[in-house]
Motif scaffolding. Sequence first.
Motif, mmCIF file in Angstrom:
data_model
loop_
_atom_site.group_PDB
_atom_site.id
_atom_site.type_symbol
_atom_site.label_atom_id
_atom_site.label_comp_id
_atom_site.label_asym_id
_atom_site.label_seq_id
_atom_site.Cartn_x
_atom_site.Cartn_y
_atom_site.Cartn_z
ATOM 1 N N GLY A 70 -15.488 -3.342 0.732
ATOM 2 C CA GLY A 70 -14.050 -3.531 0.845
ATOM 3 C C GLY A 70 -13.676 -4.962 0.536
ATOM 4 N N PRO A 71 -12.421 -5.320 0.756
ATOM 5 C CA PRO A 71 -11.956 -6.665 0.397
ATOM 6 C C PRO A 71 -12.629 -7.794 1.172
ATOM 7 N N LEU A 72 -13.232 -7.500 2.335
ATOM 8 C CA LEU A 72 -13.874 -8.553 3.125
ATOM 9 C C LEU A 72 -15.372 -8.676 2.873
ATOM 10 N N ARG A 108 -14.986 1.055 5.704
ATOM 11 C CA ARG A 108 -14.392 0.083 4.781
ATOM 12 C C ARG A 108 -14.436 -1.299 5.411
ATOM 13 N N HIS A 109 -14.672 -2.301 4.570
ATOM 14 C CA HIS A 109 -14.753 -3.671 5.064
ATOM 15 C C HIS A 109 -13.351 -4.280 5.045
ATOM 16 N N ILE A 110 -12.568 -3.894 6.055
ATOM 17 C CA ILE A 110 -11.206 -4.385 6.226
ATOM 18 C C ILE A 110 -11.055 -4.879 7.659
ATOM 19 N N GLN A 111 -9.969 -5.596 7.917
ATOM 20 C CA GLN A 111 -9.863 -6.364 9.144
ATOM 21 C C GLN A 111 -10.002 -5.523 10.412
ATOM 22 N N ARG A 144 0.810 -1.217 0.000
ATOM 23 C CA ARG A 144 0.000 0.000 0.000
ATOM 24 C C ARG A 144 0.847 1.274 0.000
ATOM 25 N N LYS A 202 0.420 -2.398 10.460
ATOM 26 C CA LYS A 202 0.127 -3.535 9.588
ATOM 27 C C LYS A 202 1.375 -4.019 8.839
#
Length: 372
Positions: free
Chosen positions: A233-235, A204-207, A65, A121
């Motif tokens: 998001g990615p999830l 956002r659909h992130i962890q 990123r 991260k």
Amino acid sequence: MRILQISKYYYPYIGGIENTCKQLVENMPQYQMAVLCFNDKNEDIIENVNGVKVYRVATWINISRQALSLSYFGMMSKAIKEFRPDIIHFHWANPFPAAVLLTMIPRNVKLVIHWHMDIIKQSNLYPFIKPFERSLLKRSDLIVVTSPQYRDGSLPLQPYKNKVKVLPSAMDEIKFILRQDDEKEIANLKAKYGNKKIVFFIGRHIQYKGLPHLIEAEKYIQSDCEVVIAGQGPLTEELKKQCKSKRVHFVGRLNDDELRWYNYAATVFAFPSITKNEAFGVALVEAMYCGTPAVTFTISGSGVNWVLLNGENGIEVPNGDDKAYAAAIDILLTNKELNKKYADAGIKRAKEYFLIPRMTKMLDEYYRDLYL
């Protein structure tokens, strides 16, 4: 006074750091501003955005990123020589531009580091980033952080706390002031969910946003309600597969009007973030402004638990305790008096501490102090 803002990206790219940078650039007319940032494509361009000169550097590649580009050296040199800043305001975390900046910042230019977050991260890359981070902090004249908790909990900042001042992030109040016909739209939205109470999430659909915990907690919510999950998001697809409940609704991205309507229509705002990657929580402030009390987890060192004060304008529960999270939601769904108390306190806190005019006033004082 001339100030060069260095952000990872800039409007029309949307992100938390980018929004803060835009708020500062467009709401401090007493200063001349320019912006240096990455372009989201492989092209160097210089353009005017709402009256502000923006130097956009071509992105050659992204690693973990982090955008990378050798043309950053030339564009930064050009921006410094053309704009001749008195202050460079650098938005961290953005390691590659930091390394470039250290090679060419003039000695007479003041350096302000806007510390939005620690690097968490990308822990495998951090040993390579740490020397640049340390050099940047050592060179800085001022470091601003978004909350006292982040100031006190960030390990990299501890040797430099004498330079650190708190500058809370801000929401854009204009987007959340009720408009004509909003009451009708809000009523229609409630009717869409059978006029049941709404538990609302946006993000956002992130962890680190903790959505798996909200989906698990929903199983233990006793009240008759509907859980609305906005954003993507990615999830997203994985979360949809995991969630079997008919009272959980994934509604995707919302425009500004829809976001305002949902925040006013909801009875409870769910903010289940679980790590310091969630450094502040502007979405939390927006819900507070609209009179929707929230439930959060305890996040050590994060400003989330400073934005929401447990037992004053919302409820905080132990990190990752899904049953406790569900129980807190139930309390706010069933206890009207407590819900109203927290709602009123949240509105007051949002307006008093987290609006753009207060943020820019504080920063103006900080800038001027650099030259006293």
